[in-house]
Design a protein around this motif. Sequence first.
Motif, PDB file in Angstrom:
ATOM      1  N   UNK A 284       0.831  -1.202   0.000  1.00 12.55           N
ATOM      2  CA  UNK A 284       0.000   0.000   0.000  1.00 12.55           C
ATOM      3  C   UNK A 284       0.869   1.256   0.000  1.00 12.55           C
ATOM      4  N   UNK A 285       1.916   1.238   0.814  1.00 10.33           N
ATOM      5  CA  UNK A 285       2.803   2.406   0.907  1.00 10.33           C
ATOM      6  C   UNK A 285       3.505   2.645  -0.424  1.00 10.33           C
ATOM      7  N   UNK A 286       3.934   1.560  -1.078  1.00  7.32           N
ATOM      8  CA  UNK A 286       4.609   1.681  -2.364  1.00  7.32           C
ATOM      9  C   UNK A 286       3.671   2.280  -3.406  1.00  7.32           C
ATOM     10  N   UNK A 287       2.418   1.827  -3.433  1.00  7.12           N
ATOM     11  CA  UNK A 287       1.445   2.356  -4.385  1.00  7.12           C
ATOM     12  C   UNK A 287       1.191   3.835  -4.134  1.00  7.12           C
ATOM     13  N   UNK A 288       1.054   4.199  -2.871  1.00  7.58           N
ATOM     14  CA  UNK A 288       0.799   5.603  -2.535  1.00  7.58           C
ATOM     15  C   UNK A 288       1.974   6.485  -2.940  1.00  7.58           C
ATOM     16  N   UNK A 289       3.189   5.998  -2.701  1.00 10.58           N
ATOM     17  CA  UNK A 289       4.381   6.767  -3.086  1.00 10.58           C
ATOM     18  C   UNK A 289       4.444   6.972  -4.589  1.00 10.58           C
ATOM     19  N   UNK A 290       4.097   5.925  -5.344  1.00  5.82           N
ATOM     20  CA  UNK A 290       4.126   6.036  -6.804  1.00  5.82           C
ATOM     21  C   UNK A 290       3.100   7.051  -7.289  1.00  5.82           C
ATOM     22  N   UNK A 291       1.904   7.038  -6.702  1.00  8.05           N
ATOM     23  CA  UNK A 291       0.873   8.002  -7.095  1.00  8.05           C
ATOM     24  C   UNK A 291       1.241   9.418  -6.670  1.00  8.05           C
TER      25      UNK A 291
ATOM     26  N   UNK B  56      -5.889   0.540  -5.151  1.00  8.89           N
ATOM     27  CA  UNK B  56      -5.320   1.587  -6.011  1.00  8.89           C
ATOM     28  C   UNK B  56      -6.310   2.736  -6.199  1.00  8.89           C
ATOM     29  N   UNK B  57      -7.507   2.421  -6.695  1.00  9.23           N
ATOM     30  CA  UNK B  57      -8.457   3.465  -7.047  1.00  9.23           C
ATOM     31  C   UNK B  57      -9.039   4.195  -5.833  1.00  9.23           C
ATOM     32  N   UNK B  58      -9.384   3.501  -4.729  1.00  5.11           N
ATOM     33  CA  UNK B  58      -9.838   4.255  -3.552  1.00  5.11           C
ATOM     34  C   UNK B  58      -8.758   5.185  -3.000  1.00  5.11           C
ATOM     35  N   UNK B  59      -7.503   4.728  -3.038  1.00  2.00           N
ATOM     36  CA  UNK B  59      -6.407   5.589  -2.591  1.00  2.00           C
ATOM     37  C   UNK B  59      -6.297   6.822  -3.483  1.00  2.00           C
ATOM     38  N   UNK B  60      -6.461   6.623  -4.788  1.00  3.73           N
ATOM     39  CA  UNK B  60      -6.436   7.755  -5.721  1.00  3.73           C
ATOM     40  C   UNK B  60      -7.635   8.670  -5.489  1.00  3.73           C
ATOM     41  N   UNK B  61      -8.794   8.070  -5.168  1.00  3.02           N
ATOM     42  CA  UNK B  61      -9.973   8.877  -4.852  1.00  3.02           C
ATOM     43  C   UNK B  61      -9.755   9.711  -3.602  1.00  3.02           C
ATOM     44  N   UNK B  62      -9.062   9.147  -2.627  1.00  2.09           N
ATOM     45  CA  UNK B  62      -8.737   9.887  -1.407  1.00  2.09           C
ATOM     46  C   UNK B  62      -7.810  11.064  -1.722  1.00  2.09           C
ATOM     47  N   UNK B  63      -6.858  10.827  -2.649  1.00  2.79           N
ATOM     48  CA  UNK B  63      -5.961  11.913  -3.070  1.00  2.79           C
ATOM     49  C   UNK B  63      -6.761  13.045  -3.720  1.00  2.79           C
ATOM     50  N   UNK B  64      -7.814  12.673  -4.468  1.00  2.00           N
ATOM     51  CA  UNK B  64      -8.680  13.692  -5.078  1.00  2.00           C
ATOM     52  C   UNK B  64      -9.453  14.450  -4.009  1.00  2.00           C
ATOM     53  N   UNK B  65      -9.890  13.739  -2.964  1.00  2.00           N
ATOM     54  CA  UNK B  65     -10.615  14.389  -1.870  1.00  2.00           C
ATOM     55  C   UNK B  65      -9.730  15.390  -1.141  1.00  2.00           C
TER      56      UNK B  65
ATOM     57  N   UNK C 100      -0.172   9.576 -14.004  1.00  2.00           N
ATOM     58  CA  UNK C 100       0.659   8.562 -14.658  1.00  2.00           C
ATOM     59  C   UNK C 100       0.872   7.362 -13.730  1.00  2.00           C
ATOM     60  N   UNK C 101       1.047   7.634 -12.440  1.00  2.00           N
ATOM     61  CA  UNK C 101       1.211   6.560 -11.471  1.00  2.00           C
ATOM     62  C   UNK C 101      -0.030   5.680 -11.390  1.00  2.00           C
ATOM     63  N   UNK C 102      -1.212   6.302 -11.395  1.00  2.00           N
ATOM     64  CA  UNK C 102      -2.472   5.546 -11.378  1.00  2.00           C
ATOM     65  C   UNK C 102      -2.581   4.694 -12.639  1.00  2.00           C
ATOM     66  N   UNK C 103      -2.262   5.302 -13.775  1.00  2.00           N
ATOM     67  CA  UNK C 103      -2.305   4.611 -15.060  1.00  2.00           C
ATOM     68  C   UNK C 103      -1.406   3.374 -15.049  1.00  2.00           C
ATOM     69  N   UNK C 104      -0.174   3.525 -14.574  1.00  2.00           N
ATOM     70  CA  UNK C 104       0.776   2.409 -14.552  1.00  2.00           C
ATOM     71  C   UNK C 104       0.356   1.323 -13.573  1.00  2.00           C
ATOM     72  N   UNK C 105      -0.155   1.727 -12.425  1.00  2.26           N
ATOM     73  CA  UNK C 105      -0.593   0.748 -11.425  1.00  2.26           C
ATOM     74  C   UNK C 105      -1.772  -0.083 -11.934  1.00  2.26           C
ATOM     75  N   UNK C 106      -2.679   0.550 -12.655  1.00  3.65           N
ATOM     76  CA  UNK C 106      -3.831  -0.189 -13.171  1.00  3.65           C
ATOM     77  C   UNK C 106      -3.447  -1.120 -14.319  1.00  3.65           C
ATOM     78  N   UNK C 107      -2.392  -0.773 -15.059  1.00  3.68           N
ATOM     79  CA  UNK C 107      -1.861  -1.719 -16.041  1.00  3.68           C
ATOM     80  C   UNK C 107      -1.312  -2.940 -15.319  1.00  3.68           C
ATOM     81  N   UNK C 108      -0.502  -2.700 -14.283  1.00  4.05           N
ATOM     82  CA  UNK C 108       0.109  -3.797 -13.523  1.00  4.05           C
ATOM     83  C   UNK C 108      -0.951  -4.652 -12.843  1.00  4.05           C
ATOM     84  N   UNK C 109      -2.041  -4.017 -12.397  1.00  4.42           N
ATOM     85  CA  UNK C 109      -3.097  -4.759 -11.696  1.00  4.42           C
ATOM     86  C   UNK C 109      -3.694  -5.843 -12.580  1.00  4.42           C
TER      87      UNK C 109
END
Length: 202
Positions: free
Chosen positions: A2-9, A35-44, A15-24
């Motif tokens: 989780x920490x690694x994903x957050x750091x990448x985003x 991935x996506x809820x964490x990105x949604x939190x970043x938007x919030x 671009x980080x979200x895009x790459x993570x969803x490819x890997x997923x």
Amino acid sequence: MVEWMQNLMNELGYLGIFLLMILENLFPPIPSELIMPSAGFAAARGDLHLLGVVAAGALGSVIGTLPLYFIGRAYGEKRLIEWADKHGKWLTLSGKDIKRADDWFDRYGSGVVLFGRLVPGIRSLLSLPAGMSEMPLPKFMLFSALGSALWAALLAYAGYVLGDNYEEVEHLISPISKVVLGLVALWAAYVFIGRKRKQSAE
């Protein structure tokens, strides 16, 4: 993870979200349910825009489906099952998983590419039977895009609403997945009955 994903985003943003969803899609142990809820939190928090998050997630998910689609098209079910049983452990993938995804595809038809994107555990693997069945690429891309966009929007919005409790989204997805499974089963029954009636009429 989780920490690694957050750091990448945090470092790469959309671009980080895009790459993570490819890997997923290629490595099922990486869950879109985080991935996506964490990105949604970043938007919030105001770091990203919610629409941009959804677009990046959906696009990454669609691009991520293509390698497995072409692998499925190039190799048959038998060869892929044998390979997964020998070498799939590091992807947490087995021949049984491939067989189950293929059975889903055979049972529910190409529409499962659309609805199956909303079912964790199946969504990443559906590209293989779609390729093995030689589903037309434009149709595959369209159905994948619609299903992936809906999935990305659902998860991102949930993370946006839940805020720093976004990790709870993973537990909330299970009931939604069961509803989707029920709808797919009803749709499959409708298609099956329709085919039987057509055969009887002929």
